[in-house]
Design an enzyme around this catalytic site. Structure first.
Site, PDB file in Angstrom:
ATOM      1  CG  ASP A  94      39.351  38.277  33.321  1.00 54.06           C
ATOM      2  OD1 ASP A  94      38.506  39.038  33.846  1.00 54.06           O
ATOM      3  OD2 ASP A  94      39.255  37.040  33.349  1.00 54.06           O
ATOM      4  CD  GLU A 108      37.073  43.929  37.581  1.00 54.03           C
ATOM      5  OE1 GLU A 108      38.017  43.364  38.147  1.00 54.03           O
ATOM      6  OE2 GLU A 108      36.486  43.459  36.613  1.00 54.03           O
ATOM      7  CG  ASP A 134      33.540  35.885  36.411  1.00 47.82           C
ATOM      8  OD1 ASP A 134      33.505  35.955  35.176  1.00 47.82           O
ATOM      9  OD2 ASP A 134      34.594  35.840  37.066  1.00 47.82           O
TER      10      ASP A 134
END
Length: 516
Positions: free
Chosen positions: A112, A115, A185
């Site tokens: 997760d 970025e 998300d």
């Protein structure tokens, strides 16, 4: 078959991503992992690209100056992202991952925040040095480097378990690190759902073939009452149908319990539709696995914008709500509500109206015939058709000449052997299928431990040719039966396995020619 353990199994934010079950709510993590596996599922776990100051990884990374001094998620707790461009930092990352989680039998990684998360962005943040230059010069490659570290280290430890990564971001070339990217998300609403289709196609066109989306969306802001809201059920149902035709079918979100038994019970349309598409997904496993081999061996793709296969038909060039799933299936998700409505904000007090059956327009590319998957009706390409779409039907058409292997009904992927595969032939054009099989896990296929069986359909002669099997692997089926169905309105239709076959053929690895 996977179940995912999301974040915060590590405890407070100061202990963020410790790569260990430090939260007292997990008193016996090994028992949990073993339980999941005894239920014939794999377990994936959330790991992040950042660490809290109380964790051992943070302390080890700090010693080599491999932490970034900018604000990341979560904003409190002193959490910092790590320098994924630094080879020694990637070594430290894996050392703790291996000791705390992989050694316990974790099967796959939810990498997760690749970025990585960057909050309260300051221009000076991009001048931070990394092991490969300023952060500004390499920032977009962060997910590539972070996922590379996990992949390469796990491969170095063992070749008995395939690396499997689910990650939130990507960079060119990331497909070589066994990464499946999801769209992040996203919000639970019809507009966002519609945007997922071109998003996935554009992503795939960049050369990275494994992509998926949170079925039903992540943030449930628009739907008052969550899992009990019938309006949400309609969105979820249509999104679930779309998810059946993605490289990974995966449900995930916040604030709504999305398990099939939380949305309804048998007899409820939301439950029955979901069950139908779960079973269809399992039936398509031989097709999915063989398509996966085309991705690996021939630089193929699952998600195909229509111009990839029908570029001479200019009408497909700007169609963004339809796509090919592999070479056989034309998919057109239903992306608007048709049966549940509300006069109030946030879909409060929704009401159902099934008095009329909704319809969805589908363009059938020219140059081939198409079969309605559900009815077996054959239609000419180059026309717009209007398909009735009851709540449990997604418009699904199969290209003439397709040969689709259809697997047994199962509760988990390896429950039954593929010794009685149904082979659906969609006549009207010549076609071929390369049925790929191996040991299902490990990297022995890289050394040639796999088999392929090539099927070719001669439409003029109505003859199916099954070639000599190529290759072997431990546990391979040496003799089997293929139940062949030539699809028409009476045979080989829909998501349920056929009980009547055009011909059943015993196959022991030597070529056969079957007149149908």
């Amino acid at each position: 078959d996977g179940i995912i353990q999301d974040w915060q199994y590590w405890g407070p934010n100061s202990n963020w991503n410790s790569m260990n079950f430090d939260n007292p709510e997990f008193p016996d993590p090994q028992k949990m992992i073993d339980h999941v596996k005894k239920k014939n599922a794999k377990i994936m776990i959330s790991i992040w690209a950042s660490f809290g100051p109380d964790t051992n990884p943070y302390k080890d990374l700090e010693k080599i100056n491999a932490l970034f001094n900018f604000k990341t998620w979560p904003a409190d707790g002193g959490v910092k992202a790590y320098d994924a461009y630094n080879e020694k930092a990637r070594d430290i990352y894996w050392e703790h991952l291996n000791k705390g989680l992989f050694s316990k039998g974790i099967d796959a990684w939810w990498t997760d925040s690749t970025e990585p998360d960057h909050l309260d962005v300051q221009e000076r943040d991009f001048d931070i040095p990394t092991a490969m230059g300023t952060y500004r010069s390499v920032v977009n490659a962060f997910p590539l480097m972070s996922n590379k570290g996990v992949y390469e280290h796990q491969r170095a430890v063992t070749s008995d378990k395939r690396v499997y990564l689910l990650t939130r971001c990507a960079f060119a070339g990331q497909q070589r690190y066994a990464a499946n990217t999801w769209s992040g998300d996203v919000v639970c609403n019809w507009e966002t759902f519609r945007k997922q289709i071109p998003t996935g196609l554009n992503f795939s066109l960049s050369g990275i073939p494994y992509w998926n989306t949170d079925i039903g969306g992540f943030f449930n802001w628009p739907y008052h009452g969550g899992a009990e809201n019938k309006a949400y059920h309609e969105l979820y149902t249509r999104w679930f149908q779309y998810g059946t035709f993605l490289p990974m079918q995966r449900s995930h979100g916040s604030g709504v319990k999305k398990e099939i038994y939380n949305l309804g019970k048998k007899g409820d349309w939301v439950y029955d539709s979901e069950e139908k598409y779960i079973n269809l997904r399992y039936a398509l496993l031989p097709y999915l696995y063989s398509t996966g081999w085309q991705v690996t061996d021939n630089a193929g793709s699952f998600l195909r914008a229509l111009f990839m296969d029908f570029n001479e038909d200019q009408k497909v060039h700007n169609i963004s709500n339809q796509y090919m799933f592999g070479k056989a299936f034309l998919v057109t998700p239903v992306t608007r509500n048709m049966y549940v409505f509300s006069d109030k904000e946030q879909w409060k007090d929704p009401y159902e109206d099934f008095s009329k059956t909704g319809t969805q327009d589908v363009y059938l590319p020219k140059g081939t015939k198409w079969f309605d998957f559900w009815t077996g009706e054959a239609l000419n390409g180059g026309q717009l058709v209007t398909k009735e779409v009851p709540i449990d039907i997604i418009p699904l058409y199969v290209r003439a000449g397709s040969i689709v292997p259809f697997g047994p009904k199962v509760q988990y992927s390896t429950e039954k052997k593929w010794n009685n595969l149904e082979i659906r032939i969609y006549p009207g054009a010549d076609g071929e299928l390369v049925l790929y099989e191996d040991e299902n896990d490990n990297y022995n296929y890289e050394k040639g431990a796999y088999s392929i069986i090539k099927f070719t359909w001669d439409d003029a002669k109505r003859t199916l040719n099954i070639a000599d099997r190529e290759g072997t692997f431990p546990g391979m089926l040496k003799s089997r039966k293929f139940n062949i169905v030539v699809v028409d309105k009476e045979n080989g239709t829909g998501s349920v396995q056929s009980t009547k076959f055009t011909k059943s053929v015993s196959y022991g690895g030597k070529k056969k020619s079957v007149k149908l």
